[in-house]
Design a protein around this motif. Structure first.
Motif, PDB file in Angstrom:
ATOM      1  N   ASN A 130       0.864  -1.179   0.000  1.00  0.00           N
ATOM      2  CA  ASN A 130       0.000   0.000   0.000  1.00  0.00           C
ATOM      3  C   ASN A 130       0.903   1.232   0.000  1.00  0.00           C
TER       4      ASN A 130
ATOM      5  N   GLN B  11      -7.676   8.006   1.330  1.00  0.00           N
ATOM      6  CA  GLN B  11      -8.733   7.016   1.525  1.00  0.00           C
ATOM      7  C   GLN B  11      -8.701   6.029   0.372  1.00  0.00           C
ATOM      8  N   ALA B  12      -9.063   4.794   0.631  1.00  0.00           N
ATOM      9  CA  ALA B  12      -9.133   3.799  -0.442  1.00  0.00           C
ATOM     10  C   ALA B  12     -10.285   4.140  -1.377  1.00  0.00           C
TER      11      ALA B  12
ATOM     12  N   THR C 198     -13.096   2.662  -3.648  1.00  0.00           N
ATOM     13  CA  THR C 198     -13.841   1.412  -3.788  1.00  0.00           C
ATOM     14  C   THR C 198     -14.573   1.423  -5.119  1.00  0.00           C
TER      15      THR C 198
ATOM     16  N   PRO D 173      -9.024  -8.354  -0.075  1.00  0.00           N
ATOM     17  CA  PRO D 173      -8.590  -7.048  -0.554  1.00  0.00           C
ATOM     18  C   PRO D 173      -7.373  -7.114  -1.457  1.00  0.00           C
TER      19      PRO D 173
ATOM     20  N   GLY E 255      -5.417  -1.503  -5.568  1.00  0.00           N
ATOM     21  CA  GLY E 255      -5.027  -0.666  -4.432  1.00  0.00           C
ATOM     22  C   GLY E 255      -4.965   0.783  -4.865  1.00  0.00           C
TER      23      GLY E 255
ATOM     24  N   TYR F  53      -6.035   4.912  -4.235  1.00  0.00           N
ATOM     25  CA  TYR F  53      -6.253   5.828  -3.119  1.00  0.00           C
ATOM     26  C   TYR F  53      -6.588   7.225  -3.636  1.00  0.00           C
TER      27      TYR F  53
ATOM     28  N   HIS G 106       3.990   3.763  -7.406  1.00  0.00           N
ATOM     29  CA  HIS G 106       2.579   4.032  -7.698  1.00  0.00           C
ATOM     30  C   HIS G 106       2.463   4.795  -9.008  1.00  0.00           C
TER      31      HIS G 106
END
Length: 375
Positions: A57, A71-72, A74, A84, A89, A91, A116
């Motif tokens: 993460n 925050q993730a 969704t 998960p 992943g 954000y 990332h």
């Protein structure tokens, strides 16, 4: 840059007026002027996709203060997944920081792979809707610069992935880009994010095929019908780019080339290219497999119109060449998984727009989910 002549200013103003009339007709005058156009002038909102081939993460990538504010994200469409690790992943900043930028990707000290990728979450939504699974054979037909391919690879990662002996476990990712410069950038980006062994053993390949050519599908590594899923994020008119270039130029008293050269008929020309790419995508996928057609265009000609054209072209192929397949639009099935919280339904697909009442500020992105079926 020399000042525009009176005649040039007149032509530029005519192009801008035509641009606004076109989309005011499509979306309604009030919404275009008061809601959608202002939302498109705002800075693009980004999400950060963690590269799980090197980090679990982003907690250790960002500062403690930054990590407390993320925050993730969704995504709808994979609700049956309780693990998960099997999800993207991704954000986002909390609502108060929505337009803040994420730190630039950096090499992880242990693996050397980038940590990332920053991109619009609507792009990740499209990848999620295609629903890649470990073991799938995936084609990303117009892949540069590579963000969606990196996301696809995250979902191809086997459940029991072993970093000491990395493999996609029977799955593969073939990422294509015909333009030489963009192809070079695509290859460099994928090599920066994915384990080197994936390329050595041929699980990940960068291709340089012209998907608009009718017989290009024959030169794909897996050939016609060889892929389980195909992502086609087609080149498009990218009106948000035109608008933002226009706003930036106007601040210094200039006219952006992107707006000055805009013409109302260009979407129909672009749609011909997109339809040719769609046919290649459909030929590449197996019967029972799926194609996710996407653009960042606002134009219905480049979105639903291309699906309509695809129906027409497949019928011609069936009569002319006797092909034994067709395609069915499966986009409507997505309403049941909560896609309305992200996007507006259209004739054949869904359109993510930054003025959506959810407040997500993502997009624009159109996508349609298609399944290749026996005729």
């Amino acid at each position: 840059m020399p000042a525009l002549t009176k005649a040039q200013k007149k032509l530029a103003q005519a192009a801008e007026d035509s641009f606004n009339r076109t989309y005011a007709v499509q979306f309604g005058e009030e919404r275009w002027r008061q809601s959608l156009y202002p939302a498109l002038t705002a800075p693009t909102r980004y999400a950060a996709l963690a590269n799980r081939f090197t980090v679990a993460n982003l907690d250790n990538v960002f500062s403690q203060e930054q990590a407390a504010k993320i925050q993730a994200v969704t995504f709808p469409g994979r609700t049956e997944l309780s693990d998960p690790v099997a999800a993207l992943g991704a954000y986002q900043w909390d609502a108060s920081e929505a337009e803040a930028t994420f730190p630039q990707p950096q090499p992880d000290p242990s693996s050397g792979l980038m940590t990332h990728w920053n991109l619009d979450a609507a792009s990740l939504l499209a990848v999620n809707i295609l629903d890649p699974r470990p073991g799938d054979k995936i084609l990303d037909l117009c892949a540069a610069p590579g963000g969606k391919s990196v996301a696809l690879a995250q979902l191809l990662r086997p459940d029991r992935y072993d970093s000491a002996a990395p493999t996609l476990g029977g799955g593969c990712l073939h990422s294509n880009e015909v333009n030489a410069g963009r192809n070079k950038r695509l290859a460099s980006n994928l090599q920066s994010y994915l384990p080197e062994v994936f390329f050595k053993i041929g699980e990940v390949k960068v291709l340089k095929l012209d998907g608009t050519e009718p017989f290009s599908v024959r030169t794909l590594p897996l050939g016609p019908g060889g892929y389980d899923k195909v992502l086609l994020d087609a080149p498009c008119s990218s009106e948000r780019h035109v608008i933002q270039a226009h706003v930036k130029a106007a601040q210094s008293g200039r006219v952006a080339d992107e707006m000055a050269s805009w013409r109302s008929g260009q979407s129909k020309k672009m749609a011909k290219v997109q339809a040719a790419l769609l046919m290649t995508a459909l030929k590449a996928v197996r019967v029972g497999g799926r194609v996710l057609y996407a653009t960042c265009s606002l134009s219905s000609d480049e979105n639903d119109g291309v699906i309509d054209k695809g129906v027409e072209l497949v019928q011609k192929e069936r009569k002319k060449a006797g092909v034994g397949w067709d395609f069915a639009v499966r986009s409507g099935d997505l309403a049941a998984v909560g896609l309305g919280d992200w996007a507006y339904p259209t004739k054949h697909g869904w359109l993510v727009l930054p003025d959506h009442p959810s407040g997500g500020k993502w997009g624009p992105l159109f996508f349609a989910l298609l399944e290749k079926v026996e005729a």
